[in-house]
Design a protein around this motif. Structure first.
Motif, short mmCIF file in Angstrom:
data_model
loop_
_atom_site.label_atom_id
_atom_site.label_comp_id
_atom_site.label_asym_id
_atom_site.label_seq_id
_atom_site.Cartn_x
_atom_site.Cartn_y
_atom_site.Cartn_z
N VAL A 88 -13.59 75.27 11.15
CA VAL A 88 -12.61 74.67 10.23
C VAL A 88 -13.25 73.63 9.33
O VAL A 88 -13.00 73.58 8.12
CB VAL A 88 -11.45 74.03 11.02
CG1 VAL A 88 -10.58 73.18 10.11
CG2 VAL A 88 -10.60 75.11 11.69
N GLU A 89 -14.09 72.78 9.92
CA GLU A 89 -14.71 71.69 9.16
C GLU A 89 -15.63 72.25 8.07
O GLU A 89 -15.67 71.73 6.95
CB GLU A 89 -15.48 70.75 10.08
CG GLU A 89 -14.68 70.21 11.26
CD GLU A 89 -13.44 69.42 10.85
OE1 GLU A 89 -13.48 68.76 9.80
OE2 GLU A 89 -12.44 69.47 11.60
N GLU A 90 -16.38 73.29 8.41
CA GLU A 90 -17.26 73.93 7.42
C GLU A 90 -16.44 74.54 6.29
O GLU A 90 -16.82 74.46 5.11
CB GLU A 90 -18.10 75.01 8.09
CG GLU A 90 -19.21 74.49 8.98
CD GLU A 90 -20.02 75.62 9.60
OE1 GLU A 90 -19.70 76.80 9.33
OE2 GLU A 90 -20.96 75.33 10.36
N SER B 130 -16.10 65.62 -4.53
CA SER B 130 -16.93 64.95 -3.54
C SER B 130 -16.74 65.57 -2.16
O SER B 130 -15.62 65.92 -1.76
CB SER B 130 -16.57 63.46 -3.51
OG SER B 130 -17.22 62.81 -2.46
N GLU B 131 -17.84 65.68 -1.41
CA GLU B 131 -17.77 66.27 -0.08
C GLU B 131 -17.02 65.37 0.90
O GLU B 131 -16.45 65.86 1.88
CB GLU B 131 -19.18 66.54 0.45
CG GLU B 131 -19.93 67.59 -0.36
CD GLU B 131 -21.32 67.84 0.17
OE1 GLU B 131 -21.60 67.46 1.33
OE2 GLU B 131 -22.14 68.42 -0.57
N ILE C 174 -7.50 73.84 7.93
CA ILE C 174 -8.42 73.62 6.81
C ILE C 174 -7.87 72.54 5.89
O ILE C 174 -8.61 71.67 5.41
CB ILE C 174 -8.68 74.92 6.03
CG1 ILE C 174 -9.47 75.90 6.89
CG2 ILE C 174 -9.42 74.64 4.73
CD1 ILE C 174 -9.61 77.29 6.28
N SER C 175 -6.56 72.58 5.64
CA SER C 175 -5.96 71.59 4.73
C SER C 175 -6.13 70.18 5.28
O SER C 175 -6.41 69.24 4.54
CB SER C 175 -4.48 71.91 4.49
OG SER C 175 -3.70 71.65 5.64
N GLY C 176 -5.95 70.02 6.60
CA GLY C 176 -6.12 68.70 7.21
C GLY C 176 -7.54 68.20 7.11
O GLY C 176 -7.80 67.04 6.79
N PHE D 36 -8.92 64.95 5.08
CA PHE D 36 -9.43 63.87 5.93
C PHE D 36 -10.59 64.40 6.77
O PHE D 36 -10.45 64.71 7.95
CB PHE D 36 -8.30 63.35 6.81
CG PHE D 36 -8.56 62.00 7.43
CD1 PHE D 36 -9.19 60.98 6.72
CD2 PHE D 36 -8.15 61.72 8.73
CE1 PHE D 36 -9.42 59.73 7.29
CE2 PHE D 36 -8.37 60.48 9.31
CZ PHE D 36 -9.01 59.48 8.59
N PRO D 37 -11.79 64.49 6.17
CA PRO D 37 -12.95 65.04 6.88
C PRO D 37 -13.34 64.21 8.10
O PRO D 37 -13.06 63.01 8.17
CB PRO D 37 -14.06 64.99 5.82
CG PRO D 37 -13.35 64.92 4.50
CD PRO D 37 -12.09 64.15 4.78
#
Length: 352
Positions: free
Chosen positions: A127-129, A141-142, A225-227, A231-232
């Motif tokens: 998900v984070e990727e 921005s990442e 994915i949206s979350g 908010f990475p």
């Protein structure tokens, strides 16, 4: 186009064909013929239909853009919306974007930035990727807060329509018009939920989803994915710290900074290992008792689409369309458009 306008206003009223037919003294089949364009009513019938639906006869005569090709996304199989409500949402999109594209045509057609290619990203199991890839795909921005999301996407060539629908069963949907992606969201939601919904719909059309993935799994992944997009993990750990033993009031400042709800912040904090399951569960119980599950307070400014209005004002100011036409497209009073385009307020040495 009378037929499309009749269908739009009937669905907007919540009436069935049978109910409308009863009010004007014809059969439901006749209403069906009117809406399909197989028959055209006389002026007396048009007046009767307008009265029954509470609209002006001229509303039926507004031109529709017939050059637009729509591909609407599907509603969730578990959706509590009736078929009639689903049809109304689709008709609303077509009516709104029909007006939107009228001003684009007036300005020459080439006034929108190129939109990102739909389904251009391959989905992974991480998900984070995926969220990071989505940020890169949009060239933002990442890490760090995503600013005004509506404004950002409009500048990326993605059309946003905020529809005021008094129905909690609908949050959002995506689709395309002439190949350009659009996102529609329910404006009755909090700004934080609107942002989450937009990010959710973004994931739907940016990624290439496996054909064998079930609908529920797709929805779950898009939500995750949206979350992560908003908010990475690195941001969560930097803003909240590595470990927390309780949900504290200072976290609201982070919610404001990132434009997310406390529900989303706590969920992300739990997934990141910042708070444990017990802390998370206690928060959900307390938030539920406070009514936050459906109506968590909004803490940030409302984000509204501005591109359509901007283009109309430009077309009026450049005499590509009249003030009256601009008012009709925006569904605003003549005086409003006139003031916005030609008011002397704010003039400095003759420069507006």
């Amino acid at each position: 186009m009378f037929s499309k306008n009749l269908r739009f206003y009937r669905l907007k009223s919540g009436m069935s064909m049978k109910q409308l037919a009863s009010l004007v003294g014809v059969s439901a089949m006749t209403i069906s013929y009117y809406e399909s364009g197989e028959r055209k009513p006389g002026m007396d019938m048009i007046r009767a239909l307008a009265k029954a639906l509470g609209v002006r006869t001229t509303d039926f005569l507004n031109n529709r853009n017939t050059k637009l090709v729509f591909a609407h996304g599907e509603f969730r199989k578990s959706s509590k919306l009736s078929i009639r409500q689903q049809e109304y949402i689709k008709e609303s999109v077509e009516e709104y974007l029909g007006r939107f594209y009228s001003v684009i045509d007036a300005l020459g057609g080439d006034v929108l930035p190129d939109a990102p290619v739909c389904h251009g990203l391959m989905l992974t199991d991480n998900v984070e990727e995926n969220a990071m890839a989505m940020r890169k795909y949009l060239r933002i921005s990442e890490f760090g807060p995503v600013g005004n999301l509506v404004e950002l996407l409009e500048n990326k060539g993605i059309l946003i329509y905020v529809m005021e629908l008094d129905n909690n069963a609908f949050s959002g949907m995506n689709g395309s018009v002439n190949g350009r992606p659009y996102i529609i969201v329910n404006g009755r939601m909090s700004t934080e939920r609107i942002r989450s919904t937009i990010a959710h719909e973004l994931a739907h059309f940016i990624f290439k989803w496996p054909d064998d993935m079930e609908g529920k799994q797709i929805e779950k992944m898009a939500t995750a994915i949206s979350g992560a997009f908003l908010f990475p993990v690195p941001d969560a750990k930097r803003e909240l710290g590595i470990r927390r033993t309780a949900i504290t009031k200072d976290m609201i400042l982070t919610c404001k900074e990132y434009g997310i709800s406390m529900y989303l912040l706590v969920k992300r904090a739990n997934l990141c290992g910042i708070v444990n399951d017990n802390v998370t569960k206690n928060f959900y119980i307390q938030a539920g008792q406070a009514g936050w599950k459906k109506h968590e307070p909004t803490r940030i400014r409302k984000e509204e689409p501005g591109l359509f209005m901007q283009l109309v004002f430009r077309a009026v100011s450049e005499s590509e369309i009249s003030i009256q036409k601009g008012a009709e497209l925006l569904k605003q009073p003549y005086s409003f458009v006139e003031e916005q385009c030609f008011s002397e307020e704010g003039a400095v040495d003759g420069i507006y």
